[in-house]
Motif scaffolding. Sequence first.
Motif, PDB file in Angstrom:
ATOM      1  N   SER A  77       0.813  -1.222   0.000  1.00  0.00           N
ATOM      2  CA  SER A  77       0.000   0.000   0.000  1.00  0.00           C
ATOM      3  C   SER A  77       0.845   1.270   0.000  1.00  0.00           C
ATOM      4  N   HIS A  78       2.165   1.141  -0.071  1.00  0.00           N
ATOM      5  CA  HIS A  78       3.022   2.328  -0.110  1.00  0.00           C
ATOM      6  C   HIS A  78       2.768   3.146  -1.377  1.00  0.00           C
ATOM      7  N   GLN A  79       2.900   4.447  -1.255  1.00  0.00           N
ATOM      8  CA  GLN A  79       2.697   5.359  -2.370  1.00  0.00           C
ATOM      9  C   GLN A  79       4.041   5.998  -2.723  1.00  0.00           C
ATOM     10  N   ILE A  87       6.256   8.542  -0.974  1.00  0.00           N
ATOM     11  CA  ILE A  87       5.403   9.679  -0.626  1.00  0.00           C
ATOM     12  C   ILE A  87       4.670   9.396   0.680  1.00  0.00           C
ATOM     13  N   SER A  88       4.144   8.180   0.800  1.00  0.00           N
ATOM     14  CA  SER A  88       3.325   7.805   1.957  1.00  0.00           C
ATOM     15  C   SER A  88       3.374   6.297   2.119  1.00  0.00           C
ATOM     16  N   GLU A  89       3.209   5.853   3.346  1.00  0.00           N
ATOM     17  CA  GLU A  89       3.120   4.414   3.591  1.00  0.00           C
ATOM     18  C   GLU A  89       1.698   3.896   3.435  1.00  0.00           C
ATOM     19  N   TRP A 199       2.340   1.200  -4.863  1.00  0.00           N
ATOM     20  CA  TRP A 199       1.678   2.124  -5.780  1.00  0.00           C
ATOM     21  C   TRP A 199       2.634   3.235  -6.216  1.00  0.00           C
ATOM     22  N   TYR A 200       2.476   3.673  -7.468  1.00  0.00           N
ATOM     23  CA  TYR A 200       3.286   4.738  -8.049  1.00  0.00           C
ATOM     24  C   TYR A 200       2.350   5.775  -8.655  1.00  0.00           C
ATOM     25  N   ILE A 201       2.628   7.036  -8.385  1.00  0.00           N
ATOM     26  CA  ILE A 201       1.760   8.130  -8.835  1.00  0.00           C
ATOM     27  C   ILE A 201       2.563   9.042  -9.752  1.00  0.00           C
ATOM     28  N   GLY A 202       2.091   9.199 -10.986  1.00  0.00           N
ATOM     29  CA  GLY A 202       2.806  10.001 -11.969  1.00  0.00           C
ATOM     30  C   GLY A 202       1.890  10.926 -12.730  1.00  0.00           C
TER      31      GLY A 202
END
Length: 375
Positions: A77-79, A87-89, A199-202
Amino acid sequence: MACASTALIVGGGIAGLSAAVALARVGVQCDVVELADASGGASLALSGRATEALDELGVYDACHARSTPFAAGTTASHQRDAQGRLISEGPQRPQWPGAKTPLGIHRPVLLEILEEAAQRLGAKVYRGVTTQTTVEDDDGVSVAMTDGHHGRYDFVVAADGIGSRTRSRVFPEAPKPSYAGQFSFRWMLSGPPIDGEGWYIGPEGRLGFYHLPQDLIYVPAVIDLPEGAWLTDKDTLAHFARLLDSYTAPAVVELRRRLTPDADLIARPFEWILLAAPWHRGRTLLIGDAAHATTAHMGMGGGMAIEDAVVLAQCVATTTTPAQAFDAFMERRYTRVATVVETSVAMSRLEQEGAPTSRNMALASDAFKALAQPY
């Protein structure tokens, strides 16, 4: 003693097969009809109280043996950002004594386990079949099936998904599912594990991945697309490749290297519906996505369907009529599933607005806190 002895379940997905198991365990003879000849789909995560519901169905151990357990310390669930920086756990998920380990499981595997359990308990599953006509009276429901056979039941459970034909028939005034503004992409990839799951946010959207048994990797992704978009297989591959190309994180670069033109990709619009209470009329009750389909932002859609099934069986076992059971079911389910649907849709909107990840994590954490309460 259960308030009914027979039930027809329309839909042989997660909600329907879970209901067949749960109801059979309290003495209700179930017939399940499912139009699809075989089950398909990608993977799903089951966490929180949903794993307790699996245990109540008697299938948690079988699921655990064929899934990826998300034990304490997992990074699933890490971001991370497009470069792979944390970014966030992830959202805070409350724990309680005796809590079951969350699982990631291939959907066909889960359905196989549920169907085998239902059949062991005496349920009959008919594939390639659905209801044709339904006639209700004071004592029960008479149903004609599309394969020509007829049945008589004490009540009907509609578990036929977000496009439920039963919902359209029983609740003609119900709204249609709403588009949330995003598409879900799911990729089932064969091959060795890749480090860096989570998770990866782009700039083009977000994606995540985790490993499954039998050398499988599940890669879900979310991108914004205008309403009414329709994607061919070629479009799906192009959108997904563009998303992967927008990352420099080593794990995503490796995923991009493994993407081929024949990749097993599924693209679906994120649609949702929350049917106004009650979800029953006469002797027919809607459960699962037929009543409360959600986007996947909380990863709780499948879990809510399993909880529905378990709670329904508890209510059938402790009341004297199906009507009383349905009322008791609604008292316990509406607020809980509304929390999931409304929070998930709000998270989708925040993503489309470009809000900080922390806002979504706060929303999800509050919802998980509420869902930590027993169902």
